[in-house]
Design an enzyme around this catalytic site. Structure first.
Site, short mmCIF file in Angstrom:
data_model
loop_
_atom_site.label_atom_id
_atom_site.label_comp_id
_atom_site.label_asym_id
_atom_site.label_seq_id
_atom_site.Cartn_x
_atom_site.Cartn_y
_atom_site.Cartn_z
N THR A 1 1.29 7.67 -9.58
CA THR A 1 1.81 9.02 -9.84
C THR A 1 0.96 9.79 -10.84
O THR A 1 0.79 10.99 -10.74
CB THR A 1 3.26 8.92 -10.37
OG1 THR A 1 4.04 8.18 -9.43
CG2 THR A 1 3.86 10.30 -10.53
N SER B 1 -0.17 2.30 -6.31
CA SER B 1 -0.07 0.92 -6.80
C SER B 1 0.65 -0.01 -5.83
O SER B 1 0.55 -1.23 -5.94
CB SER B 1 0.63 0.87 -8.17
OG SER B 1 1.98 1.25 -8.08
N THR C 1 3.20 3.07 -11.65
CA THR C 1 4.29 2.34 -12.33
C THR C 1 4.98 1.32 -11.43
O THR C 1 5.61 0.39 -11.93
CB THR C 1 5.35 3.33 -12.86
OG1 THR C 1 5.87 4.11 -11.79
CG2 THR C 1 4.75 4.24 -13.93
N ASP C 2 4.88 1.47 -10.09
CA ASP C 2 5.61 0.56 -9.20
C ASP C 2 5.20 -0.89 -9.40
O ASP C 2 6.04 -1.80 -9.32
CB ASP C 2 5.41 0.96 -7.74
CG ASP C 2 6.26 2.17 -7.35
OD1 ASP C 2 7.11 2.57 -8.16
OD2 ASP C 2 6.06 2.70 -6.24
#
Length: 322
Positions: A2, A48, A79-80
């Site tokens: 993101t 990710s 962030t995943d």
């Protein structure tokens, strides 16, 4: 991820695509030159969710090659799966005193209130700060500083998207880095030495799958995965609870089987393993506080090192309670 993404308009916070380079990200924080001197390298530019062993190796090698050259390292990451990469890096690289800071964002760069630029500014400031030395792998998000070994993503949408049951290490306020504790690295973190061929483009880790437990779970699922995988992690329904038939199937398995949990918090204590799991001929292991995805990585690294079952048990036992 993101942090390097664009959406169709400034109000969209979903459905965006990775589009920005490291240079684009740095251009969004022009004041960073007063904090430190920066060199940057674009190792990859993917969502990710598409992180694989080849890309993981690029990050591993990039950090390893930079340890003797720089005073701090920052990794931008979606962030995943950020928590998985941070856990892997902490488990495989002896960082010494050098801070390695992972950073991401929850809103794309085009959002009316994008959090990426401030998160990146804070991450660079943290990596450049002398107080960060000796703390290993860190994560900087939403004004908070966390240990990469412990952090977990707990919310798919909120800016306050990560949680650390062991507590935050510090925070960032008005250009100031504040730590709550003296430098300390994760207790029980086992350091693995990767066996890498000089001609290999990446690393090859043993295959370990994660199964999500549920009511009426079919024991045959356990038997099926043993045909293609070298280890199993089960996200149990509670603190290690599974249907009796599944427990019995696991007791008969001849590959390492880790009992983790599907809940965000809590732990799987050894006492909750099925009766008979404490015998030397058994392959069942309690994950303690480790979630399924981190349990998977830890088991992969143990198997890659050709650890015997008693050695694998010891590695998990060391991080059992945090």
């Amino acid at each position: 991820g993101t942090i390097a993404s664009k959406a169709d308009n400034s109000s969209h916070t979903a459905g965006y695509q990775v589009d920005l380079t490291i240079q684009d990200l740095l251009n969004s924080i022009p004041d960073i030159s007063r904090i430190c001197e920066i060199e940057y390298e674009q190792l990859c530019n993917v969502d990710s969710k598409d992180m694989d062993e080849e890309l993981l190796f690029k990050i591993y090698k990039g950090i390893s090659d930079s340890l003797q050259t720089f005073d701090g390292i920052v990794i931008t990451h979606g962030t995943d799966t950020l928590a998985e990469t941070a856990f892997f890096i902490e488990s495989t690289i002896d960082t010494g005193d050098l801070p390695i800071v992972f950073v991401g964002s929850m809103r794309p760069s085009t959002s009316v209130s994008a959090d990426g630029p401030m998160n990146l500014f804070q991450a660079i400031s943290i990596a450049a700060n002398s107080k960060s030395r000796g703390r290993g792998v860190l994560v900087s998000l939403n004004d908070q500083i966390s240990a990469g070994y412990y952090i977990t993503k707990t919310n798919a949408n909120s800016l306050d998207s990560f949680n650390v049951r062991q507590g935050y290490l510090g925070n960032f306020v008005n250009n100031e880095v504040h730590y709550y504790y003296p430098p300390v690295k994760p207790l029980g973190c086992h350091k693995f030495k990767l066996k890498i061929s000089p001609h290999s483009p990446g690393i090859s880790l043993p295959r370990v799958c994660i199964l999500y437990a549920h009511q009426t779970m079919d024991p045959s699922l356990i038997e099926l995965v043993t045909e293609k995988y070298e280890g199993i992690v089960i996200a149990t329904m509670g603190a290690g609870s599974l249907p009796n038939a599944v427990n019995q199937c696991c007791l008969n398995m001849k590959i390492p089987t880790v009992y983790s949990k599907r809940t965000m918090d809590g732990m799987v204590p050894i006492a909750n393993l099925p009766k008979g799991a404490d015998t030397n001929s058994n392959f069942i292991i309690a994950s303690g506080y480790l979630n399924p995805e981190k349990s998977r990585i830890l088991l992969q690294l143990c198997l890659a090192g050709n650890y015997a079952m008693e050695e694998i048990r010891l590695v998990f036992l060391c991080v059992y309670g945090g």
